[in-house]
Design a protein around this motif. Structure first.
Motif, short mmCIF file in Angstrom:
data_model
loop_
_atom_site.label_atom_id
_atom_site.label_comp_id
_atom_site.label_asym_id
_atom_site.label_seq_id
_atom_site.Cartn_x
_atom_site.Cartn_y
_atom_site.Cartn_z
N PHE A 34 -7.72 12.22 -1.98
CA PHE A 34 -8.11 10.95 -1.58
C PHE A 34 -7.17 9.89 -1.93
CE2 PHE A 34 -10.29 7.00 -3.16
CZ PHE A 34 -10.90 6.56 -1.82
N GLY A 35 -6.73 10.03 -3.32
CA GLY A 35 -5.87 9.20 -3.68
C GLY A 35 -4.32 8.99 -3.07
N PHE A 36 -3.88 10.13 -2.62
CA PHE A 36 -2.70 9.87 -1.82
C PHE A 36 -2.89 9.59 -0.37
CE2 PHE A 36 -1.26 13.97 -4.57
CZ PHE A 36 -0.11 13.27 -4.99
N GLY A 37 -4.16 9.69 0.17
CA GLY A 37 -4.42 9.31 1.48
C GLY A 37 -4.47 7.66 1.39
N LEU A 38 -4.63 6.96 0.26
CA LEU A 38 -4.78 5.42 0.41
C LEU A 38 -3.37 4.87 0.64
CD1 LEU A 38 -6.69 4.97 -2.79
CD2 LEU A 38 -7.48 5.02 -0.54
N LEU A 39 -2.27 5.19 0.45
CA LEU A 39 -1.01 4.89 0.58
C LEU A 39 -0.63 4.19 2.07
CD1 LEU A 39 1.70 3.90 -0.87
CD2 LEU A 39 2.52 5.74 -0.46
N PRO A 40 -0.89 5.30 3.03
CA PRO A 40 -0.60 4.75 4.37
C PRO A 40 -1.40 3.75 4.95
CG PRO A 40 -0.80 7.14 4.30
CD PRO A 40 -1.05 6.69 3.10
N GLY A 41 -2.69 3.80 4.50
CA GLY A 41 -3.50 2.62 4.84
C GLY A 41 -3.12 1.32 4.24
N LEU A 42 -2.92 1.24 2.89
CA LEU A 42 -2.43 0.16 2.26
C LEU A 42 -0.98 -0.69 2.90
CD1 LEU A 42 -2.72 1.17 -1.57
CD2 LEU A 42 -4.10 -0.74 -0.36
N ILE A 43 -0.15 0.17 3.54
CA ILE A 43 1.07 -0.22 4.06
C ILE A 43 0.69 -0.81 5.46
CG2 ILE A 43 3.29 0.49 5.03
CD1 ILE A 43 3.58 2.64 2.86
N THR A 44 -0.07 -0.39 6.07
CA THR A 44 -0.54 -0.50 7.40
C THR A 44 -1.28 -1.95 7.15
OG1 THR A 44 -0.78 1.64 8.09
CG2 THR A 44 -1.70 -0.16 9.63
N LEU A 45 -2.28 -2.09 6.21
CA LEU A 45 -3.10 -3.16 5.79
C LEU A 45 -2.33 -4.50 5.75
CD1 LEU A 45 -5.92 -4.36 5.54
CD2 LEU A 45 -5.86 -3.65 3.10
N VAL A 46 -1.32 -4.27 4.90
CA VAL A 46 -0.39 -5.43 4.66
C VAL A 46 0.32 -6.01 5.75
CG1 VAL A 46 1.76 -6.10 3.42
CG2 VAL A 46 0.07 -4.84 2.16
N LEU A 47 0.88 -5.13 6.58
CA LEU A 47 1.45 -5.42 8.02
C LEU A 47 0.47 -6.05 8.93
CD1 LEU A 47 3.46 -2.25 8.65
CD2 LEU A 47 4.42 -4.40 7.73
N TYR A 48 -0.95 -5.70 9.04
CA TYR A 48 -1.78 -6.31 9.95
C TYR A 48 -2.12 -7.46 9.52
CZ TYR A 48 -2.14 -2.37 13.41
OH TYR A 48 -1.69 -1.56 14.33
N ALA A 49 -2.35 -7.71 8.04
CA ALA A 49 -2.92 -9.03 7.49
C ALA A 49 -1.88 -9.86 7.81
CB ALA A 49 -3.08 -8.67 6.14
N ALA A 50 -0.67 -9.69 7.67
CA ALA A 50 0.35 -10.65 7.99
C ALA A 50 0.35 -11.11 9.41
CB ALA A 50 1.82 -10.16 7.71
N ALA A 51 0.27 -10.28 10.24
CA ALA A 51 0.13 -10.58 11.65
C ALA A 51 -1.09 -11.37 11.99
CB ALA A 51 0.14 -9.22 12.67
N LEU A 52 -2.32 -10.99 11.50
CA LEU A 52 -3.51 -11.99 11.66
C LEU A 52 -3.28 -13.27 10.99
CD1 LEU A 52 -6.10 -9.11 11.18
CD2 LEU A 52 -5.52 -10.20 13.43
N VAL A 53 -2.84 -13.31 10.03
CA VAL A 53 -2.63 -14.79 9.43
C VAL A 53 -1.62 -15.43 10.18
CG1 VAL A 53 -1.45 -15.90 7.44
CG2 VAL A 53 -2.94 -13.99 6.79
N ALA A 54 -0.46 -15.15 10.77
CA ALA A 54 0.46 -15.59 11.75
C ALA A 54 -0.57 -16.02 12.81
CB ALA A 54 1.38 -14.88 12.08
N LEU A 55 -1.38 -15.12 13.36
CA LEU A 55 -2.32 -15.50 14.54
C LEU A 55 -3.18 -16.62 14.16
CD1 LEU A 55 -2.81 -14.86 17.73
CD2 LEU A 55 -4.58 -13.31 16.78
N ALA A 56 -3.75 -16.79 13.13
CA ALA A 56 -4.64 -17.81 12.70
C ALA A 56 -3.87 -19.21 12.51
CB ALA A 56 -5.36 -17.47 11.33
N VAL A 57 -2.81 -19.08 12.11
CA VAL A 57 -1.96 -20.25 11.69
C VAL A 57 -1.40 -20.93 12.96
CG1 VAL A 57 0.15 -21.46 10.84
CG2 VAL A 57 -1.33 -19.60 9.32
N TRP A 58 -0.72 -20.00 14.01
CA TRP A 58 -0.19 -20.43 15.19
C TRP A 58 -0.84 -20.24 16.43
CZ3 TRP A 58 3.31 -17.83 11.58
CH2 TRP A 58 3.93 -18.83 10.60
N GLY A 59 -2.17 -19.47 16.15
CA GLY A 59 -2.74 -19.42 17.50
C GLY A 59 -3.27 -20.75 18.40
#
Length: 271
Positions: free
Chosen positions: A25-50
């Protein structure tokens, strides 16, 4: 209703499995964390410039009187963000699975071995680079299908009442279906079940798929939840895949007609 409950049950069983195997379970968190950071940045950009994007795309509304211009563009901005959020939920699983392919493949194998009566698990004969290619190719095909649904639901969102009631429900059902496909693909690809066959299997048990994927899709809307649920979702999808393929379980699962050992059951759907 029975299949809905069974699908949700597989989701819970998968989470319990990874809790009992804490190291995985612990090892499985890392890919999700990386993806979450990337997607959070994209959604913030969409909220700001949408809003700026909507203004640029609707020059015909520049001369509209207040408040119609603001209401129209505000509605389009909200729909654009909702569409981006829907696509983020749909693609989060695919991207996370690609980043964590070796781990999730191994996790799925361990679940198979744990529940198989003989303690054996199906293994892929393909090299890692080939598995990654097949996974990326199939994910792209699934995302194209999901994108078509997304555009259709976006257009239907303009319909009065229906766009605010029925369309969101359909959207979550579509999200649940494609989420389940991406997750179950980890186990099914090891068995040589291609994308077309997987979709056929999933469509044959839609309520089972919705029971598993729709609650997961709703949970994925909550920040950080997707990261913690991802390992258990892969484990649960492996159990669900065994059910779809009619494979026996050490706990006493049913076997589909013509599939005494599990893998022969894939022959009917891969022709």
């Amino acid at each position: 209703m029975r299949d809905l409950g069974a699908g949700f049950g597989y989701l819970l069983k998968g989470q319990r499995w990874v809790v009992r195997h804490g190291r995985r379970f612990g090892f499985g968190l890392l890919p999700g964390l990386i993806t979450l950071v990337l997607y959070a940045a994209a959604l913030v950009a969409l909220a700001v410039w949408g809003e700026d994007a909507v203004t640029w795309a609707t020059p015909f509304a520049d001369g509209w009187a207040s408040p119609w211009q603001g209401l129209f563009r505000g509605f389009l901005t909200a729909v654009l963000f909702a569409l981006g959020l829907l696509l983020a939920v749909l693609t989060f699983t695919a991207v996370t699975l690609l980043l964590g392919q070796p781990f999730y493949e191994n996790l799925s194998e361990r679940v198979d071995a744990d529940v198989s009566p003989d303690g054996a698990a199906a293994r892929s004969d393909l090299p890692l680079w080939r598995e990654l290619w097949v996974s990326a190719r199939d994910s792209l095909r699934v995302l194209v299908r999901a994108g078509v649904w997304g555009v259709l639901l976006f257009a239907l969102g303009f319909l009065p009442f229906v766009g605010q009631t029925v369309v969101p429900v359909i959207g979550f059902l579509v999200t649940g279906f494609f989420l389940t496909e991406e997750l179950a693909a980890v186990a099914m690809q090891r068995r040589g079940v291609d994308l077309r066959a997987r979709l056929t299997l999933l469509r044959s048990r839609k309520t089972l798929v919705w029971g598993f994927g729709t609650p997961l899709g709703l949970a994925f809307l909550v920040p950080f939840v997707a990261v913690f649920l991802m390992p258990g979702a892969v484990a649960g999808a492996t159990l669900l895949a065994r059910d779809l393929l009619g494979e026996e379980s050490a706990a006493g699962g049913a076997t589909a007609p013509g599939a005494p050992g599990g893998r022969p059951g894939t022959e009917d759907v891969t022709r």
